[in-house]
Design an enzyme around this catalytic site. Structure first.
Site, PDB file in Angstrom:
ATOM      1  N   CYS A   1     -68.631  -1.589  47.493  1.00  0.00           N
ATOM      2  CA  CYS A   1     -68.885  -0.375  46.718  1.00  0.00           C
ATOM      3  C   CYS A   1     -68.114  -0.404  45.403  1.00  0.00           C
ATOM      4  CB  CYS A   1     -68.508   0.861  47.527  1.00  0.00           C
ATOM      5  SG  CYS A   1     -68.860   2.438  46.700  1.00  0.00           S
TER       6      CYS A   1
ATOM      7  N   CYS B   1     -68.067   5.555  54.917  1.00  0.00           N
ATOM      8  CA  CYS B   1     -68.584   6.835  54.428  1.00  0.00           C
ATOM      9  C   CYS B   1     -70.033   7.076  54.832  1.00  0.00           C
ATOM     10  CB  CYS B   1     -68.436   6.914  52.912  1.00  0.00           C
ATOM     11  SG  CYS B   1     -69.474   5.778  51.974  1.00  0.00           S
TER      12      CYS B   1
END
Length: 384
Positions: free
Chosen positions: A118, A217
């Site tokens: 990410c 997440c």
């Protein structure tokens, strides 16, 4: 919910005043980082990255960072700080570069780190590229790491002043260009999470008492194995020892990682009565091999796709290496060779899995990182 930023902020560039895009997740760290950047005199704009195509209205426990609730928390924090705020939809890019990569890596028998991916692909690639195109000078995040500017103007990534909070491992994928446009306001001071929360409270930020996000997440309930089973399906396979003897079965080799001890569901004890660990994962025949702890000892590894935080090393050198987000430093000799990196450990280490990142350090300076492709063990694993 989604709104596109209409243009770069206006304002003069006086001295060190920068146009800063603050990535605000809705948590306390990114909110305080944005506040510190604004307090330092920079022209700051807050942005929340919408990374989920179908965000939940409320998080499950303390997990996740992409819910509607998080977006609202980020907006309220920006209002208190007094900076403009926007929401950018990067859900499709996140799905392709992070979520699909995560699933594919597990399907191939590897253990990925989605936070590194990410940072590499979203926060300091897609977001940074867009920010620069709009006239911003830097992207600010709430990571605990430090940037040091050398006399020649080049920048180095270092561990945070507070080693207990250091997040430089997940930033080891940043290259020289990305570091030139990065800002980490939380990394320069020795602090604790309690002090950051106290600072947020003094600033009137409602996120001061908000729980930290944990785990992955995009897996809100924390059930990674269940998430992978829904994406990859179930397929019964064998659990064997190093002699090939069948000890049990599983519902998918992707549900295991190298060094795993719990959840093996092996009915028969080992001959020596000691615990057994996952030694190898073979997606080709859907087989998981287990054995004793000492069979996990790794003396060297080969890593691929190195990314250097500056100029790459000219040849072999002595460094320390970190192999997981909260792992210890271990002394190594490392030698780059084209698109590969050879790392030899001063003493054997355990729990090293292909797909993980190895991050090299020279003191506190991050040299670079690479993805582990293969490991070399100290000796052939004994049966059982």
């Amino acid at each position: 919910m989604m709104s596109e930023f209409p243009g770069a902020p206006t304002g003069p560039r006086n001295g060190s005043r920068l146009r800063v895009l603050a990535a605000m997740s809705g948590g306390v760290d990114s909110a305080v980082a944005a506040a510190r950047a604004a307090e330092a005199g920079h022209d700051v704009t807050g942005v929340h990255l919408a990374l989920s195509a179908n965000p939940q209205s409320f998080r499950t426990g303390a997990r996740g960072c992409c819910t509607i609730e998080d977006s609202r928390d980020a907006r309220r924090a920006a209002d208190v700080i007094g900076i403009p705020f926007y929401v950018w939809d990067l859900a499709e890019r996140f799905r392709e570069d992070v979520v699909e990569d995560f699933v594919n890596e597990y399907a191939a028998g590897r253990t990925p780190n989605p936070c590194l991916r990410c940072n590499e692909k979203i926060k300091f690639a897609a977001l940074l590229d867009k920010a620069i195109a709009l006239g911003f000078d830097a992207v600010c995040t709430g990571h605990y790491a430090k940037i040091v500017t050398r006399p020649d103007g080049s920048r180095e990534l270092h561990r945070a002043s507070d080693m207990a909070k250091d997040q430089s491992y997940v930033l080891g994928v940043l290259d020289e260009r990305q570091l030139a446009h990065a800002m980490f306001p939380l990394g320069d001071t020795v602090t604790t999470k309690e002090k950051i929360r106290a600072e947020a409270e003094r600033r009137g930020l409602a996120v001061a008492k908000k729980p930290d996000s944990h785990d992955i997440c995009f897996i809100a309930d924390g059930d990674t194995q269940g998430f992978l089973a829904r994406r990859l399906g179930t397929a019964e396979g064998d659990i064997v020892d190093t002699s090939g003897a069948r000890l049990g079965t599983h519902n998918g080799a992707y549900g295991f990682t190298i060094g795993q001890r719990k959840g093996l569901r092996i009915g028969t004890p080992a001959p020596d009565g000691k615990p057994r660990y996952v030694l190898d994962i073979s997606p080709v025949d859907n087989t998981v091999t287990v054995g004793p702890a000492e069979a996990l000892d790794v003396v060297a590894l080969t890593a691929i796709r190195p990314r250097w935080c500056g100029a790459p090393p000219a040849g072999p050198g002595h460094y320390t290496a970190q192999l997981r987000a909260h792992g210890d430093d271990v002394p190594v000799t490392a030698e780059p060779s084209g698109d590969e990196l050879r790392v030899t450990f001063a003493a054997p280490v355990r729990g090293v899995a292909p797909g993980q990142a190895v991050v090299l350090y020279d003191g506190t300076r991050v040299v670079g990182s690479a993805t582990i492709a293969a490991t070399e063990r100290r000796s052939p694993a004994p049966a059982g």
